[in-house]
Enzyme design. Structure first.
Site, PDB file in Angstrom:
ATOM      1  CG  HIS A 119      71.302  60.763  50.477  1.00 24.17           C
ATOM      2  ND1 HIS A 119      70.476  61.218  49.639  1.00 24.17           N
ATOM      3  CD2 HIS A 119      71.976  61.587  51.572  1.00 24.17           C
ATOM      4  CE1 HIS A 119      70.792  62.720  50.079  1.00 24.17           C
ATOM      5  NE2 HIS A 119      71.508  62.695  51.068  1.00 24.17           N
TER       6      HIS A 119
ATOM      7  CD  GLU B  16      70.603  64.410  55.150  1.00 22.89           C
ATOM      8  OE1 GLU B  16      71.347  65.464  54.944  1.00 22.89           O
ATOM      9  OE2 GLU B  16      70.368  63.575  54.070  1.00 22.89           O
TER      10      GLU B  16
END
Lengths: 232, 232, 232, 232
Positions: D101, D149
């Site tokens: 992430h 993302e």
């Protein structure tokens, strides 16, 4: 090999990583780089050197062979104390850089960032990887070269081309499918000319070496052996 | 100040961190270092410079003022590709190094390791910290200097000596209790002579500056202003 | 020992670090924690456990002895995917946390940040260090406990209290000068009751152990041996 | 979608990342997970949750929807204090994990290591990436899902599907060429059902959301809106 690279290096390549050995620091870096240049001039083998940051400018100023950095950071000019700005090594005379060496692993997004910055500053990137799958991942990011090195063999004198030929040939197979332009090197444990020749037979276009040359009793003789084995 | 340091620098000190600004890279690094040297010779202010790794050798070779590295790694000679060997910057002419700058934070054990290696190679250490308590922790490790810099003020032009004088005087108070020999600098947001003079009044012996000098329209004039304010 | 700590633990302390051994994961974590609780109840020795993050809630819910986390991050509530929020382990029932273990070293500023956040959330901090000087630096940051562990002895079965008693006694001497309130533990290689007793004789108030208990053939018997040696 | 995944999740997917928000810690994690489960049961939308490590066991024990970890480490059982052992989250009831992430970036070789360990422990991997090229690199490592993302949009409320549709569609195009089996999600700034529906129209099979649900005034209503938009 794209023209952007072929104008600066030619295959087969021996890229000598000076690491932080005393035998290749400061004055010793210059002396060793001159030995590499001598072999390159005598044999036409493309011998490249990767000295420490501090030594890049002096080495690049005094030898005619290609000089690489051992690392750059994925940063632009600004507030990055203690980082290696791509422009700084370019101005010092380097033509490229190692990226993600097993002793200086980077985050995935930072490898992408380094390659982007290297393209902007016209530096050749040699991304190191530890196995065939990681080589493919690295190749997807469009570096100029990949150097696959199983970390457990680095510095052992057990050549990857003998101990793990399938890692080398597997890298060649898989990488060529996604990126035909990338130049593939291999490394780890390579100390003899025959190891380097075996690497070429496995489909690579050169080798990344360190202690095999830097710590050789006679680096000149060791490189001549590489040249004879790799060019025949 | 112990003799090991006083033979190389004298207080008050202005240490100019070149970071990775283009205005202080390569040829520009040399030009700026010569401006610093000029002010130092004219005013007797001790101006030190911390160029990028690549530029250390050339800067140290051409100016007579003290040259620092921006970072070293806690490593000895060996297999540490892409790291900064203390011996390499020493041989290149640096007399010391920044350690743990807010843009290059280190693990606690590595700060200890860096200071140990710096002592072995006779390099002066300037450990950066972000508040008074961390300054004391750093001072316990017996560096030569501490430079306290609240990171949130770095590069803002809002001087720590005005915005957070209690961080500076708190550092001086607490550090002197555990280590009387350590030289204390402060930094962050310092661009004017008066900011530097305020830092001295708070008990420090100098300042760590970067953009305030490197990005000044006229670095010479800016440094002269520092000298006038700090030496009166 | 300040009341904030003495209400939760009492000395001498045996703090069992569960690391990521399978013998102390999941169901096994619960079983081992119950063994620790049994010894604690039977002997009055203060045995604390530090299971993996995932197991904290269940262990803390089923045993009455103090539970520690192995690490927390210096973050507040917010966007920190994959980090360990101090509040999360507090709510799960932990009373404190290891900080800066040699297998999870932190940057100096982050150790300060973790201690600050731990104070805010009323968690006891046990900061690990690798030598006497680093222990002092850590103690300056006002943690509740220091655990000195020479990393080269961890997991070896060679007890620090025999192999490097000067590291332990040196830590006690130096740390007590700057912070009388801090509780000092030591660790590395401690597998026998006599090693733990020797640690107490060197001035510590307890030990940090891992494989010596977790991987013991009979953890109950091993802990009983610790209790007998440490409480006599 | 390979059977190994389709037996556990079905597309379209909404994966709710609980991060370290207080609104999704401890008791709140359980409450929010039950809201997610309620919507999943009512609408048949596959809603997955990724709570903090500490909360995995309890959440997985009390809801029937798929539970992911926010991170695992590339380690095997052993001496890895403060790390997240894949086996620990598996035993706690997680079926998979986020990897890399943007708030917990990993080194390239470690992403490979995590995926290898996840396969060994039968955990689904969702590797996050920041752009199309990095997505392809990640996909080469054979994870089960990719979540692209752009970090600069995370937490902004500006949906990637509107602000940077080319990053999403570019990821879909490029990734499908090298790995047809991988499930592609997108994230960053997604707070409305229409944003999620737009993500599906761009070729993804779901979304990764955090504050858009966790910090919504009414998470139930927000998820119902997602379900209506994504399932029509």
């Amino acid at each position: 090999m794209p023209a952007s690279i072929s104008s600066k290096v030619r295959t087969p390549i021996v890229l000598v990583n000076f690491k932080t050995y005393l035998e290749s620091t400061g004055e010793n870096a210059l002396r060793l780089a001159k030995v590499c240049e001598k072999v390159s001039l005598e044999t036409k083998l493309c011998v490249c050197v990767a000295p420490q940051f501090v030594d890049i400018a002096r080495v690049a100023g005094e030898v005619s062979i290609p000089v690489f950095s051992q690392h750059i950071d994925p940063v632009s000019a600004g507030s990055f104390t203690g980082h290696v700005l791509p422009e700084s090594i370019k101005e010092a005379g380097a033509i490229g850089t190692l990226v993600n060496h097993s002793e200086r692993r980077l985050k995935l997004a930072d490898i992408d960032g380094v390659i982007t910055r290297a393209h902007e500053t016209n530096l050749i990137t040699v991304v190191c990887s530890n196995n065939a799958l990681v080589s493919v991942a690295a190749a997807s990011l469009k570096p100029d070269m990949i150097a696959v090195e199983p970390p457990e063999l680095i510095g052992t004198g057990i050549p990857v081309s003998k101990a793990k030929p399938e890692v080398v040939s597997g890298t060649v197979d898989l990488v060529k499918r996604v990126n035909r332009d990338v130049v593939i090197l291999c490394g780890a444990g390579i100390t003899r000319g025959e190891d380097a020749a075996a690497a070429l037979r496995l489909g690579t276009e050169g080798v990344l070496v360190a202690s095999g040359i830097v710590k050789a009793k006679d680096p000149y003789a060791a490189l001549i052996e590489f040249a004879e084995a790799m060019l025949k």
